[in-house]
Design an enzyme around this catalytic site. Structure first.
Site, short mmCIF file in Angstrom:
data_model
loop_
_atom_site.label_atom_id
_atom_site.label_comp_id
_atom_site.label_asym_id
_atom_site.label_seq_id
_atom_site.Cartn_x
_atom_site.Cartn_y
_atom_site.Cartn_z
CG ASP A 7 -21.02 18.48 -39.18
OD1 ASP A 7 -22.20 18.88 -39.26
OD2 ASP A 7 -20.49 18.12 -38.10
CD GLU A 67 -25.86 17.63 -40.33
OE1 GLU A 67 -25.65 16.42 -40.43
OE2 GLU A 67 -25.66 18.29 -39.30
CG ASP A 140 -17.11 18.38 -35.48
OD1 ASP A 140 -18.20 18.95 -35.32
OD2 ASP A 140 -16.34 18.10 -34.54
#
Length: 167
Positions: A7, A67, A140
């Site tokens: 992430d 992502e 996260d």
């Protein structure tokens, strides 16, 4: 298959590493690379790059799921995150790691079955799918694990489609 989920962030990069064999997940690790706000941009990006390279060398993943960027209204934040994401991609590329990219919608759909799931629903499903006692922290890191899970589901589906001759 060992999958590294990332992430991307500028202050916090969420990391999740899972092993996926058959239909079973085994969490290997989850953590975050953090950079202090007082550190200058170049030093922060170098810390992210070095942290990513260290994780890749330590866990030797077969693939990385990252992502795609979600742009908010804060342009400075978006630019910093984009730079960090670029460093993450270069670290993986320099290590010869195959990279797959997923939107937040794809990750939510894959992990919860609902593309508009909220953060809490995703975290609970990550905990459930990985048989963890607690929701991974920081958030996260849980997102990194969710990306790895998403890739496992996507990779499995792609293999099934290829076996059945579906394009």
């Amino acid at each position: 298959m060992v999958i590294l989920g990332v992430d991307p962030g500028y202050a916090i990069v969420g990391i999740g590493v899972v092993e996926y064999i058959g239909n079973k997940f085994r969490p290997i690790t989850y953590t975050a690379i953090t950079t202090p706000a007082k550190m200058n941009t170049v030093e922060r990006l170098k810390k992210i790059y070095d942290g990513m390279t260290e994780i890749i060398h330590k866990y030797k993943p077969d693939a990385m799921a990252v992502e795609e960027l979600f742009f908010n209204s804060n342009q400075k934040t978006a630019i910093n995150v984009a730079q960090a994401r670029g460093v993450i991609l270069v670290a993986a590329a320099n290590c010869g790691l195959p990279i797959s990219e997923y939107t937040p919608l794809q990750v939510k759909q894959s992990v919860t079955g609902y593309g508009r799931a909220d953060k809490t629903q995703v975290q609970e499903m990550v905990k459930l799918l990985l048989h963890l006692n607690v929701i991974p922290q920081p958030d996260d890191a849980a997102d990194g694990l969710a990306l790895a899970i998403c890739h496992a589901h996507s990779n499995k589906m792609n293999k099934l489609l290829n076996i059945n001759g579906v394009k």
